[in-house]
Design an enzyme around this catalytic site. Sequence first.
Site, PDB file in Angstrom:
ATOM      1  N   ALA A  54       0.835  -1.208   0.000  1.00  0.00           N
ATOM      2  CA  ALA A  54       0.000   0.000   0.000  1.00  0.00           C
ATOM      3  C   ALA A  54       0.868   1.256   0.000  1.00  0.00           C
ATOM      4  CB  ALA A  54      -1.002  -0.005   1.152  1.00  0.00           C
ATOM      5  N   HIS A  55       1.782   1.291  -0.936  1.00  0.00           N
ATOM      6  CA  HIS A  55       2.608   2.474  -1.158  1.00  0.00           C
ATOM      7  C   HIS A  55       3.202   2.403  -2.566  1.00  0.00           C
ATOM      8  CE1 HIS A  55       5.713  -0.346   0.660  1.00  0.00           C
ATOM      9  NE2 HIS A  55       6.290  -0.010  -0.481  1.00  0.00           N
ATOM     10  N   ALA A  56       3.831   3.504  -2.959  1.00  0.00           N
ATOM     11  CA  ALA A  56       4.565   3.551  -4.228  1.00  0.00           C
ATOM     12  C   ALA A  56       5.957   4.103  -3.933  1.00  0.00           C
ATOM     13  CB  ALA A  56       3.841   4.444  -5.227  1.00  0.00           C
ATOM     14  N   ARG A 101       1.576  -0.460  -5.081  1.00  0.00           N
ATOM     15  CA  ARG A 101       1.545  -1.921  -4.951  1.00  0.00           C
ATOM     16  C   ARG A 101       0.896  -2.351  -3.642  1.00  0.00           C
ATOM     17  NH1 ARG A 101       6.981  -1.800  -4.470  1.00  0.00           N
ATOM     18  NH2 ARG A 101       6.711  -0.152  -5.977  1.00  0.00           N
TER      19      ARG A 101
END
Length: 138
Positions: A54-56, A101
């Site tokens: 839960a980040h990029a 992602r």
Amino acid sequence: MKTNIYNCTIIELSKHHSDRKGNISVVENDKTVPFEVKRVYYLYDIPGGEERGAHAHKELSQLIIAASGSFDVVLDDGTIKRTFILNRPYQGLYVVPGMWRELKNFSSGSVCCVLASRPYEKEDYIRDYKEFLQYKKV
Ligand code: TYD
């Protein structure tokens, strides 16, 4: 960051089969992966139902390998989402910078090994989805 989902692909790793003694897969800098590996980390003991990611990343490239077991990687370039099921230790998912992602559906005892192009840099993370969408627009 002008990357898109089609820049992310499954890379087949070399697989050396040793009769009845198991297998070895190898990753080599600038040969197997299109970057120099600067850092390796792995996720393990992930409780059932848990989700990670839960980040990029702004600059980081990665190769994600299900070293053991299986899990799903959902990649999102801000326009298109695609789910990759990783369940082979001789395959890696090449993730370019600028991809949101999420990692989910970890099987019991699974190990997620990540080869990364840069050292750990807190400022390289985008952890807010709205901010990510803004980042992809410019
Ligand atoms: P984080 O990237 O938030 O995990 P995920 O997004 O996959 O759930 O990392 C969790 C913690 O681990 C966080 O406190 C930072 C630390 N960490 C490092 O110190 N170095 C690293 O290379 C990584 C990947 C994480």
